[in-house]
Design a protein around this motif. Structure first.
Motif, PDB file in Angstrom:
ATOM      1  N   GLY A 313       0.795  -1.231   0.000  1.00  0.00           N
ATOM      2  CA  GLY A 313       0.000   0.000   0.000  1.00  0.00           C
ATOM      3  C   GLY A 313       0.824   1.276   0.000  1.00  0.00           C
ATOM      4  O   GLY A 313       0.262   2.371   0.045  1.00  0.00           O
ATOM      5  N   THR A 314       2.130   1.163  -0.039  1.00  0.00           N
ATOM      6  CA  THR A 314       3.000   2.338  -0.085  1.00  0.00           C
ATOM      7  C   THR A 314       4.062   2.130  -1.158  1.00  0.00           C
ATOM      8  O   THR A 314       4.336   1.006  -1.573  1.00  0.00           O
ATOM      9  N   SER A 315       4.666   3.241  -1.595  1.00  0.00           N
ATOM     10  CA  SER A 315       5.689   3.185  -2.627  1.00  0.00           C
ATOM     11  C   SER A 315       7.022   3.648  -2.041  1.00  0.00           C
ATOM     12  O   SER A 315       7.128   3.970  -0.861  1.00  0.00           O
ATOM     13  N   PHE A 316       8.041   3.703  -2.904  1.00  0.00           N
ATOM     14  CA  PHE A 316       9.359   4.204  -2.504  1.00  0.00           C
ATOM     15  C   PHE A 316       9.507   5.696  -2.819  1.00  0.00           C
ATOM     16  O   PHE A 316      10.607   6.236  -2.720  1.00  0.00           O
ATOM     17  N   PHE A 555      16.703  10.367 -12.467  1.00  0.00           N
ATOM     18  CA  PHE A 555      17.093  11.768 -12.348  1.00  0.00           C
ATOM     19  C   PHE A 555      17.411  12.157 -10.896  1.00  0.00           C
ATOM     20  O   PHE A 555      18.222  13.035 -10.651  1.00  0.00           O
ATOM     21  N   ASN A 556      16.744  11.513  -9.973  1.00  0.00           N
ATOM     22  CA  ASN A 556      16.994  11.782  -8.546  1.00  0.00           C
ATOM     23  C   ASN A 556      16.541  10.567  -7.749  1.00  0.00           C
ATOM     24  O   ASN A 556      16.003   9.608  -8.310  1.00  0.00           O
ATOM     25  N   ILE A 557      16.759  10.611  -6.437  1.00  0.00           N
ATOM     26  CA  ILE A 557      16.417   9.459  -5.602  1.00  0.00           C
ATOM     27  C   ILE A 557      14.982   9.537  -5.087  1.00  0.00           C
ATOM     28  O   ILE A 557      14.540   8.625  -4.379  1.00  0.00           O
ATOM     29  N   TYR A 558      14.267  10.612  -5.437  1.00  0.00           N
ATOM     30  CA  TYR A 558      12.935  10.826  -4.868  1.00  0.00           C
ATOM     31  C   TYR A 558      11.816  10.245  -5.739  1.00  0.00           C
ATOM     32  O   TYR A 558      10.874   9.641  -5.219  1.00  0.00           O
ATOM     33  N   ASP A 559      11.919  10.424  -7.057  1.00  0.00           N
ATOM     34  CA  ASP A 559      10.843  10.011  -7.968  1.00  0.00           C
ATOM     35  C   ASP A 559      11.142   8.618  -8.498  1.00  0.00           C
ATOM     36  O   ASP A 559      11.849   8.448  -9.504  1.00  0.00           O
ATOM     37  N   THR A 560      10.599   7.622  -7.821  1.00  0.00           N
ATOM     38  CA  THR A 560      10.891   6.227  -8.181  1.00  0.00           C
ATOM     39  C   THR A 560       9.666   5.485  -8.722  1.00  0.00           C
ATOM     40  O   THR A 560       9.770   4.306  -9.044  1.00  0.00           O
ATOM     41  N   ASP A 561       8.525   6.176  -8.795  1.00  0.00           N
ATOM     42  CA  ASP A 561       7.291   5.461  -9.139  1.00  0.00           C
ATOM     43  C   ASP A 561       7.240   4.995 -10.584  1.00  0.00           C
ATOM     44  O   ASP A 561       6.397   4.163 -10.936  1.00  0.00           O
ATOM     45  N   SER A 562       8.141   5.489 -11.449  1.00  0.00           N
ATOM     46  CA  SER A 562       8.102   5.063 -12.849  1.00  0.00           C
ATOM     47  C   SER A 562       8.735   3.691 -13.048  1.00  0.00           C
ATOM     48  O   SER A 562       8.539   3.056 -14.086  1.00  0.00           O
ATOM     49  N   TYR A 563       9.500   3.201 -12.081  1.00  0.00           N
ATOM     50  CA  TYR A 563      10.139   1.892 -12.233  1.00  0.00           C
ATOM     51  C   TYR A 563       9.960   1.001 -10.998  1.00  0.00           C
ATOM     52  O   TYR A 563       9.753  -0.201 -11.134  1.00  0.00           O
ATOM     53  N   LEU A 564      10.003   1.547  -9.775  1.00  0.00           N
ATOM     54  CA  LEU A 564       9.743   0.732  -8.578  1.00  0.00           C
ATOM     55  C   LEU A 564       8.248   0.807  -8.273  1.00  0.00           C
ATOM     56  O   LEU A 564       7.808   1.463  -7.336  1.00  0.00           O
ATOM     57  N   ASN A 565       7.453   0.130  -9.115  1.00  0.00           N
ATOM     58  CA  ASN A 565       6.003   0.204  -8.993  1.00  0.00           C
ATOM     59  C   ASN A 565       5.385  -1.184  -9.051  1.00  0.00           C
ATOM     60  O   ASN A 565       6.052  -2.180  -9.379  1.00  0.00           O
TER      61      ASN A 565
END
Length: 911
Positions: A313-316, A555-565
């Protein structure tokens, strides 16, 4: 009506007390009936003449009538009478009666009274219910007359020093400091050597690595006083040689009230700055642990289920917002219904803190940097506490008390790291940790007296504590040193992972104590206690195999939802592997049966001899699985006798000399006595218990001199102490599979000794100085095969050789006593101490000397409004750690950070 000061003190001359109680209750009963329309009103305050401290519970009576009233917590009173001329009599236990004649009352008359302490009366006071006291003057009388040496701090003093919770309070007491992870260090002895009780009853800790419950769970708004005893008394369990810390919660005993308070503030280096936080399911009020069915189902079923549904229920993803001010609030209500008193109190608040540009390093024995990471940490805390109390008084001095206490501390931290590992690989890391501690405690107690000789006290409690770490997350990224581009670090599956852990502990206590008086002051005490504690713990890790994942553009360590999903989990690009083995859980139980007997005997009026003995039968067991998943059971059964001798010799009216000697025990914790590999959380040290661990036993010797002023709260105290630690339990490190694993052993022996000094002085009216300090020497010897330690003889871990607390306060009453202003500076210095013990040729890692300075200002406007401004850590001190490297004869800095200066402003309105 249950009245705090009458329940708190007991005149030796019983007939005087009975007359006073009867007269007081009679007056108060009639004052409650005085709702008729009187033409005149007398109001004002009743305070200590020297200290100007409000005398809560003081009585004022119209001579020759049944009209009277009681002063409230601020020392204020209101008396309705017909117009005319009267004689007023003001009384308070331990003070000289004040009679004022010829008081003319027209419509409204304001009169303020100042009472002087009665030296002879105070000498006859015997404290029997110190848990219900918060007035500094009465607490000092308790301290002076107590059978054993104690130190205490009431709600009034906590407010003056800007203390927001019990942890901050105990740090102001001589010889006590708090190390990392909230571990209490008393006289150089660590967490395992002390004990904590709530209203005199044991209370469990939700932290599996600490014996003591986190003291910041208890906000000052719910606490009446803190009592610390560093000498052993046989009425308590014998598992302490450092300190017995008793937290007394508030009970309503005075004027009905309803109050509301609000506070706003923040850390200077945090307010208005960019603040990062991890994705969270719900608010900090929700724990959000994983559903048990995903742990208990077969592994093959889990592999299929995790592809069908997002079980977490949560993402990275890491989100950003602007750090707004911290807010907190509290509400309190107290009311008396005849003999029944009710108190409700609740408070909640959030805190945010940024640790910016901090760093941590590791060195080799040759002084080469092994790895180094700079980090920024973003910490959010949410705290909530609630207290409900009922008290019922019957006959002259019998009463029943019930209290319900609930507390929850939730800590959410995101840390970004940037550095290189031991292989020289440049890395960036994203770490998210959410930890929630909770406590729910129920207590029922009673006090009964028969005649002038017999007294019975009984109590029972049932408490539930919890420690949850739901969804700790980590993602490590590899950084190209030339281009700065990021990629996922795929060295092993543990670089991207989740961790879940939960601990539940229940504790039940029953306690009965009987006292028999013989002679004028002598007493015989005897009683019995039963305690049962159970614990359930389990944890699980989920490792992300990213080998099949197409290399994403990062691009950064914050936006990971495009691959760690979840989409990549469902299509098989990401494989989630569950690690939940039998050794990841254990069950533990402890049963204790105890009985004691002691006598307070006065061979002559100035000499008190307290001698007692306690027997304890304690059975501990841990059910666990070893590394081969074979079910095991570790047990430790001991029956022991613990004697104690306390002698108090009174010299003159205000001098006393105390001597104490006792035998106590140090028992291993649950995780220390079972040889299974245990890790409380991902990233923490691996721990393996020891089936051969045994109890350690201690001999404690104290010599103390006290000097108390006749006229005010001035005092001086000096203490010498020595402790012989036989077979002490020490945490050691061993090499296992190429890495260091913590385990536990009984060392040969150890000692702790030192001197403590405390002083309070009123320089001039309303201007006071306080100072306490301690110097400590500790030494422990490890066995010859002491593992991988550099030294086999050293100071105790966490022990500072010196501690100093000092405060300056100015607290005048203004506008004829209606208003009060308080200004205070509070200083603390903590000497260098071992943070972690040196291994593999490296010396000890020490936290360097730390200085802090706090400022507190408050203003009470009339009886309704009060305002407060607190600034903590004015010096903005840097916390620094330095490693000793013997091979190059140097000391190198391994970690440093600044917690930051914090300011808070608040107000309270009392209806």
């Amino acid at each position: 009506m249950f009245i705090a000061n009458l329940c708190a003190v007991k005149q030796v001359k019983m007939y005087k007390q009975q007359n006073f109680l009867r007269h007081f209750l009679f007056l108060f009963f009639f004052s409650l009936l005085s709702f008729q329309a009187f033409c005149g009103v007398i109001k004002g305050t009743i305070v200590d003449k020297k200290t100007r401290e409000p005398l809560f519970g003081a009585t004022i009576q119209v001579a020759g009538t049944a009209f009277g009233t009681v002063a409230d917590r601020e020392g204020r009173y209101t008396l309705n009478v017909d117009t005319g001329t009267y004689t007023l009599i003001v009384k308070f236990v331990g003070y000289q009666d004040l009679i004022r004649e010829g008081v003319k009352v027209a419509e409204n008359q304001e009169i303020h009274f100042e009472l002087e302490p009665d030296t002879e009366t105070l000498d006859e006071v015997k404290v029997t219910a110190r848990k219900n006291l918060e007035n500094e003057r009465v607490l000092q009388v308790e301290r002076q007359n107590a059978t054993i040496a104690i130190e205490n701090m009431g709600a009034k003093e906590m407010s003056l020093k800007g203390i927001s919770n019990v942890e901050e309070g105990v740090k102001k007491i001589t010889g006590i400091s708090v190390a990392n992870a909230g571990q209490l260090i008393v006289r150089g002895l660590g967490d395992r050597y002390s004990t904590t009780t709530l209203n005199g009853l044991p209370i469990a800790s939700p932290n599996p690595d600490n014996k003591l419950i986190p003291l910041d769970l208890f906000p000052s708004a719910t606490v009446k006083n803190i009592t610390v005893s560093k000498v052993y008394a046989v009425q308590s369990f014998a598992d302490y040689s450092g300190a017995h810390i008793d937290i007394g919660t508030k009970v309503h005993t005075g004027e009905d009230f309803f109050s509301v308070g609000m506070n706003v503030g923040g850390v200077f280096n945090t307010l208005g700055k960019d603040f990062y936080y991890s994705d969270r399911e719900g608010s900090l009020l929700k724990t959000g642990n994983i559903d048990s069915k995903y742990l208990d189902m077969p592994y093959s079923s889990f592999e299929e289920k995790v592809k069908e549904k997002d079980i977490f229920g949560t993402s990275f993803v890491i989100e950003k917002k602007t750090a707004l001010p911290d807010f907190s609030g509290n509400v309190g209500w107290g009311k008396s219904f005849g003999k029944l008193n009710v108190l409700l109190s609740m408070g909640a608040g959030n805190e945010k803190q940024i640790l910016k540009d901090a760093f941590v390093k590791q060195f080799t024995a040759q002084g080469r940097v092994l790895n180094m990471f700079r980090y920024n940490s973003y910490i959010t805390k949410f705290k909530i506490a609630a207290l409900a109390g009922l008290s019922y008084t019957f006959r002259h001095s019998d009463y029943l008390n019930y209290s319900l206490f609930y507390a929850r501390n939730a800590i959410d931290e995101f840390m970004e790291r940037d550095g290189f590992d031991s292989e020289g690989v440049t890395l960036r890391g994203s770490n998210s940790v959410y930890h929630a501690y909770s406590l729910l405690n129920n207590q029922l107690s009673g006090h009964h007296e028969w005649g002038e000789r017999w007294e019975l006290n009984w109590a029972g409690s049932y408490g539930m504590t919890g420690s949850d770490e739901p969804d700790r997350r980590q993602v490590m990224f590899r950084k190209n040193e030339e281009t700065g581009k990021l990629s996922l670090f795929l060295l092993n599956q543990q670089e991207t992972m989740r961790y879940f852990g939960e601990l539940d502990e229940n504790e039940m206590v029953g306690d009965v104590k009987v006292a028999y008086r013989f002679g004028e002051k002598n007493r015989l005490h005897f009683g019995a206690t039963y305690k049962r504690k159970t614990r359930d713990f389990r944890c699980a890790s989920f490792y992300y195999n990213l080998d099949n994942l197409p290399s994403p553009e990062i691009f950064n360590i914050y936006d990971t939802d495009s691959y760690l999903n979840f989409e990549n989990v469902a299509n098989g690009n990401i494989l989630i592997k569950r690690s939940y083995q039998p050794r990841n859980r254990y069950k533990a139980e402890s049963k204790a049966y105890a009985a004691f007997a002691e006598v307070d005997f006065f061979p002559f009026p100035t000499l008190l001899i307290n001698i007692g003995v306690r027997y304890e039968q304690v059975n501990q067991s841990v059910d666990y699985f070893d590394d081969g998943s074979i079910k095991r059971k570790s047990e430790l059964k001991n029956g022991d006798i613990f004697p104690a001798l306390n002698i108090k010799y009174t010299i003159g009216e205000r001098n006393s000399l105390r001597f104490a000697v006792s035998r106590t025990v140090t028992r291993p914790a649950f995780v220390e006595m079972a040889p299974f590999l245990y890790r409380e959380s991902y990233g923490s040290a691996a721990i393996r218990g020891n089936a051969a661990i045994q109890n350690g036993y201690n001999i404690n010797v104290d010599l103390r001199y006290d000097l108390f002023s006749k006229k005010n709260n001035d005092m001086f105290s000096a203490t010498l102490y020595f402790k012989q630690l036989n077979d002490p339990i020490e945490r050691v490190q061993e090499a296992e599979g190429g890495s260091a694993v913590h385990t536990f052993r009984n060392s040969k022996n150890g000692i702790a000794m030192g001197v403590e000094v405390e002083m309070r002085k009123e320089v001039f009216k309303n201007f006071r100085l306080g100072l306490n300090g301690s110097y400590m020497y500790t030494d422990v010897k490890l066995p010859k095969d002491g593992g991988i330690y550099t030294d086999n003889q050293r100071a105790l871990q966490g022990a500072s050789p010196y501690l100093i607390n000092a405060d300056i306060s100015y607290a005048p009453y203004l506008r004829g006593g209606d208003d009060r202003m308080i200004l205070a500076l509070v200083y603390n210095v903590q000497g260098p101490r071992i943070h972690s013990v040196g291994i593999f040729g490296l010396g000890d890692n020490k936290q360097l000397t730390l200085h802090t300075l706090d400022w507190v200002g408050s203003y009470s406007l009339g009886r309704h409004w009060s305002f407060k401004l607190t600034v903590k850590d004015l010096l903005n001190s840097k916390v620094r750690f330095r490693q000793d490297v013997p091979q190059i004869n140097d000391k190198l800095e391994v970690e440093a950070f600044r917690p930051g200066t914090n300011a808070e402003i608040g107000f309270t309105y009392k209806f």
